[in-house]
Design a protein around this motif. Structure first.
Motif, PDB file in Angstrom:
ATOM      1  N   UNK A   8      -0.907   2.887  -0.880  1.00 26.61           N
ATOM      2  CA  UNK A   8      -1.085   3.874   0.192  1.00 26.61           C
ATOM      3  C   UNK A   8      -0.934   3.223   1.571  1.00 26.61           C
ATOM      4  N   UNK A   9      -0.461   1.985   1.586  1.00 29.69           N
ATOM      5  CA  UNK A   9      -0.135   1.316   2.840  1.00 29.69           C
ATOM      6  C   UNK A   9      -1.292   0.647   3.536  1.00 29.69           C
ATOM      7  N   UNK A  10      -2.425   0.440   2.854  1.00 30.95           N
ATOM      8  CA  UNK A  10      -3.604  -0.138   3.504  1.00 30.95           C
ATOM      9  C   UNK A  10      -3.318  -1.547   4.016  1.00 30.95           C
ATOM     10  N   UNK A  11      -3.793  -1.816   5.221  1.00 35.40           N
ATOM     11  CA  UNK A  11      -3.666  -3.134   5.841  1.00 35.40           C
ATOM     12  C   UNK A  11      -5.012  -3.827   6.027  1.00 35.40           C
ATOM     13  N   UNK A  12      -6.078  -3.029   6.138  1.00 30.44           N
ATOM     14  CA  UNK A  12      -7.441  -3.543   6.374  1.00 30.44           C
ATOM     15  C   UNK A  12      -8.389  -2.757   5.477  1.00 30.44           C
ATOM     16  N   UNK A  64     -11.964   5.504  -3.130  1.00 33.99           N
ATOM     17  CA  UNK A  64     -11.327   4.891  -1.969  1.00 33.99           C
ATOM     18  C   UNK A  64     -10.543   5.935  -1.179  1.00 33.99           C
ATOM     19  N   UNK A  65     -10.700   5.862   0.125  1.00 32.03           N
ATOM     20  CA  UNK A  65      -9.965   6.721   1.056  1.00 32.03           C
ATOM     21  C   UNK A  65      -9.184   5.820   2.005  1.00 32.03           C
ATOM     22  N   UNK A  66      -7.915   6.143   2.230  1.00 35.92           N
ATOM     23  CA  UNK A  66      -7.078   5.383   3.162  1.00 35.92           C
ATOM     24  C   UNK A  66      -6.725   6.295   4.326  1.00 35.92           C
ATOM     25  N   UNK A  67      -6.834   5.772   5.551  1.00 42.16           N
ATOM     26  CA  UNK A  67      -6.604   6.594   6.741  1.00 42.16           C
ATOM     27  C   UNK A  67      -5.942   5.768   7.840  1.00 42.16           C
ATOM     28  N   UNK A  68      -5.391   6.460   8.825  1.00 42.03           N
ATOM     29  CA  UNK A  68      -4.872   5.797  10.024  1.00 42.03           C
ATOM     30  C   UNK A  68      -5.977   5.700  11.065  1.00 42.03           C
ATOM     31  N   UNK A 104      -1.354   1.945  15.499  1.00 40.70           N
ATOM     32  CA  UNK A 104      -2.004   2.569  14.349  1.00 40.70           C
ATOM     33  C   UNK A 104      -2.023   1.594  13.168  1.00 40.70           C
ATOM     34  N   UNK A 105      -3.139   1.600  12.445  1.00 42.44           N
ATOM     35  CA  UNK A 105      -3.315   0.719  11.294  1.00 42.44           C
ATOM     36  C   UNK A 105      -3.876   1.527  10.127  1.00 42.44           C
ATOM     37  N   UNK A 106      -3.470   1.150   8.905  1.00 43.60           N
ATOM     38  CA  UNK A 106      -3.972   1.833   7.709  1.00 43.60           C
ATOM     39  C   UNK A 106      -5.229   1.111   7.223  1.00 43.60           C
ATOM     40  N   UNK A 107      -6.300   1.885   7.108  1.00 43.51           N
ATOM     41  CA  UNK A 107      -7.617   1.339   6.792  1.00 43.51           C
ATOM     42  C   UNK A 107      -8.123   1.952   5.493  1.00 43.51           C
ATOM     43  N   UNK A 108      -8.665   1.118   4.607  1.00 46.37           N
ATOM     44  CA  UNK A 108      -9.227   1.583   3.341  1.00 46.37           C
ATOM     45  C   UNK A 108     -10.744   1.410   3.344  1.00 46.37           C
ATOM     46  N   UNK A 158      -5.278  11.095   6.146  1.00 48.63           N
ATOM     47  CA  UNK A 158      -6.116  10.578   5.069  1.00 48.63           C
ATOM     48  C   UNK A 158      -5.458  10.765   3.705  1.00 48.63           C
ATOM     49  N   UNK A 159      -5.654   9.765   2.874  1.00 50.78           N
ATOM     50  CA  UNK A 159      -5.196   9.840   1.486  1.00 50.78           C
ATOM     51  C   UNK A 159      -6.393   9.611   0.582  1.00 50.78           C
ATOM     52  N   UNK A 160      -6.745  10.625  -0.219  1.00 50.88           N
ATOM     53  CA  UNK A 160      -7.794  10.464  -1.224  1.00 50.88           C
ATOM     54  C   UNK A 160      -7.138   9.840  -2.455  1.00 50.88           C
ATOM     55  N   UNK A 161      -7.390   8.573  -2.674  1.00 50.76           N
ATOM     56  CA  UNK A 161      -6.649   7.820  -3.699  1.00 50.76           C
ATOM     57  C   UNK A 161      -7.068   8.161  -5.123  1.00 50.76           C
ATOM     58  N   UNK A 162      -8.306   8.617  -5.297  1.00 56.98           N
ATOM     59  CA  UNK A 162      -8.801   8.845  -6.650  1.00 56.98           C
ATOM     60  C   UNK A 162      -9.212   7.566  -7.362  1.00 56.98           C
ATOM     61  N   UNK A 163      -9.109   6.433  -6.681  1.00 61.09           N
ATOM     62  CA  UNK A 163      -9.469   5.145  -7.269  1.00 61.09           C
ATOM     63  C   UNK A 163     -10.959   4.906  -7.047  1.00 61.09           C
ATOM     64  N   UNK A 164     -11.700   4.639  -8.118  1.00 58.34           N
ATOM     65  CA  UNK A 164     -13.124   4.363  -7.993  1.00 58.34           C
ATOM     66  C   UNK A 164     -13.361   2.916  -7.582  1.00 58.34           C
ATOM     67  N   UNK A 165     -14.466   2.707  -6.869  1.00 52.70           N
ATOM     68  CA  UNK A 165     -14.786   1.373  -6.369  1.00 52.70           C
ATOM     69  C   UNK A 165     -14.836   0.323  -7.470  1.00 52.70           C
ATOM     70  N   UNK A 166     -15.527   0.623  -8.569  1.00 55.87           N
ATOM     71  CA  UNK A 166     -15.689  -0.373  -9.625  1.00 55.87           C
ATOM     72  C   UNK A 166     -14.374  -0.640 -10.354  1.00 55.87           C
ATOM     73  N   UNK A 167     -13.513   0.380 -10.449  1.00 56.40           N
ATOM     74  CA  UNK A 167     -12.199   0.155 -11.062  1.00 56.40           C
ATOM     75  C   UNK A 167     -11.354  -0.761 -10.189  1.00 56.40           C
TER      76      UNK A 167
END
Length: 550
Positions: free
Chosen positions: A382-386, A421-425, A487-491, A512-521
């Protein structure tokens, strides 16, 4: 399930707990528990193991030999942020254990809301219709709910204007009516994902309690006990009687409670203390079932008022008392049902344990860096940088088993919340503002600074005032300065993405991108990839990414 109450012939009397009083007086005894967090098994306390619901059951059974009318009450967070063997079954085994222990009432804690109001009501009242269908009613084919009362005098359903849960429970003990009033900290919304508490209002704790007293007196109650999921700290040892230095948010609440309230059972700060504040006894029994507060209230039968309140914090020692077969069987069943899944190996790490303890003179832990790096790796598509993570989301160190191999249970213990996890600008300017917010509200010695992913660095100055502590030109990504207008992509976890824990600038993130990825996964996948790349997690000493100027 039936509540055990049968006495044992044991020499289990504790000095002062069965004192004789004049005929005009009667002694009421309570056992108080807080912040169990689903710890069905004993866990580390000081240099030993303590707690476990089997040991709690044995201890209470022995104490009830002294006083069969002893009541068990709680101060919240009985469930939530739980070890995997309870969490994988929606914490139903823990509530079932509390039923067997004879719990009468507990305040609701912030973690009871982790899975949302609908799930909390299901756990309390029973049923299998759940937003967590993969967990609910998986331990048993049906769920009858809690046999005790969850209390929340200061949690208001804005649609009805009524409390979401009962505000109080009245018990008649030895001819005395005792009212237990439960509240959670009013700032609970800062600690709970906003989606979990939509339509709820958390009002001032003391005001919520005080306004109930006329109603309780009208029902014949003369003794008032506050069960509050709010806490503080003291320099006194957990079993010292009695501290006079109780600090933190709980102290202000207690000072504003009506003088007729003589006992406050607290929680939330995971601290053991026995204190006096403005004529009130304030207790807390640490965490995870490591100890119980054994409390005595001496009541004048003529007036119904408390004339003396005393307490001891007593460590719960496994094996000290004769066991309770029903509780032992429950724990054995949960252990057997969960072991096949939880013992499954995930990956090898380089060390026996990756610590969540902060590095010396630093604001980061080795595990905080690993988790942030895991979030970044999982969000790459999803392009996350940080990536940022809050320290409160990391519940324990990552401990490995034989051969430094980490199991499913061990990773689950680190990240038990199931955040996605959520990824956003975010602009560079917003990121700078976000970093300054680390000192807004609660100080970082309570909540910690955000843990950051590899490649992101900055410097902060302890001598500067709030709002000016970040050295602006030190904020860098892979060595290049962050530009205010870029602008930076933040997770982040969805908990942070909603602006919780005081980090409101996350709410300004766009695209915003709702990734559907759980933290523990994300953590498990990262550990596996590191092993595959022959760069085992923990192989290199952690180097601070956040530089502190003293």
């Amino acid at each position: 399930m039936k509540t055990f109450l049968r006495p044992l012939v044991l020499a289990a009397l504790l000095t002062g707990c069965a004192a004789q009083h004049p005929d005009s007086r009667v002694e009421l005894t309570l056992a108080a528990l807080n912040d169990l967090h689903g710890y069905l098994e004993a866990s580390a306390f000081e240099e030993r193991k303590a707690g476990g619901v089997d040991a709690l059951a044995a201890t209470l059974q022995a104490w009830r030999t002294d006083d069969p009318d002893m009541l068990l009450v709680g101060a919240g967070d009985m469930i939530g942020a739980s070890p995997a063997m309870s969490a994988m079954f929606a914490d139903e085994p823990t509530i079932a254990a509390l039923n067997l222990l004879g719990m009468r009432a507990t305040s609701v804690g912030n973690h009871e809301f982790d899975a949302g109001r609908v799930e909390l009501l299901r756990q309390a009242k029973g049923g299998c219709t759940s937003p967590r269908a993969e967990k609910a009613c998986q331990f048993q084919p049906s769920w009858d709910g809690a046999k005790f009362s969850y209390l929340a005098a200061n949690v208001i359903d804005t649609r009805t204007g009524e409390t979401l849960l009962p505000a109080y429970r009245i018990e008649e003990v030895k001819g005395v009516k005792v009212a237990f009033i439960g509240t959670v900290l009013k700032d609970a919304p800062e600690l709970i994902a906003a989606a979990s508490i939509t339509g709820l209002q958390f009002i001032d704790e003391a005001q919520a309690v005080n306004r109930l007293l006329p109603e309780l007196r009208a029902q014949g109650a003369t003794v008032f006990v506050v069960l509050i999921h709010q806490g503080g700290t003291s320099k006194a040892k957990y079993d010292q009687q009695y501290c006079d230095d109780l600090g933190g948010d709980i102290a202000d609440v207690v000072k504003r409670l009506d003088p007729s309230i003589r006992l406050v059972v607290s929680g939330h700060s995971h601290t053991g203390y026995l204190c006096r504040v403005d004529g009130k006894l304030v207790t807390q029994a640490e965490k995870f079932g490591h100890m119980l507060s054994r409390i005595s209230l001496v009541v004048d039968r003529k007036t119904g008022k408390v004339v003396d309140a005393s307490a001891r914090n007593i460590v719960v020692e496994p094996g000290k008392y004769a066991s309770v077969p029903e509780v032992d069987a429950l724990v054995a069943s949960v252990r057997a049902r969960s072991s096949a899944v939880l013992n499954r190996p995930v990956a090898k790490i380089a060390v026996p344990s990756i610590s969540r303890t902060l590095m010396p003179d630093a604001d980061e832990s080795p595990l905080g860096q690993v988790v942030a790096d895991a979030l970044l790796a999982a969000s790459g598509k999803w392009g996350a940088q940080i990536a940022f993570t809050n320290t409160g989301g990391i519940r324990t160190s990552l401990d490995a088993g034989a051969g430094n191999v980490v199991s499913v249970a061990q990773t689950q213990a680190v990240l038990p919340f199931g955040n996605e996890l959520v990824v956003m600008d975010m602009t560079g300017g917003q990121i700078a503002t976000l970093l300054e917010q680390q000192w807004d509200g609660n100080e970082p010695d309570k909540r910690g600074l955000l843990q950051v992913s590899e490649g992101f660095t900055y410097t902060w100055d302890t001598g500067k005032p709030k709002g000016q502590r970040i050295v602006r030109d030190s904020i860098r990504l892979h060595g290049l300065p962050i530009e205010a207008g870029a602008s930076y992509r933040v997770a982040v976890f969805n908990f942070l993405a909603e602006g919780n824990d005081g980090f409101v600038t996350f709410r300004q993130g766009s695209n915003r991108a709702a990734t559907g990825v759980r933290d523990v996964d994300a953590l498990r996948n990262y550990l596996v990839r590191m092993e595959q790349d022959k760069k085992l997690a923990g192989a290199q000493d952690a180097v601070p990414r956040i530089i502190r100027i003293k």
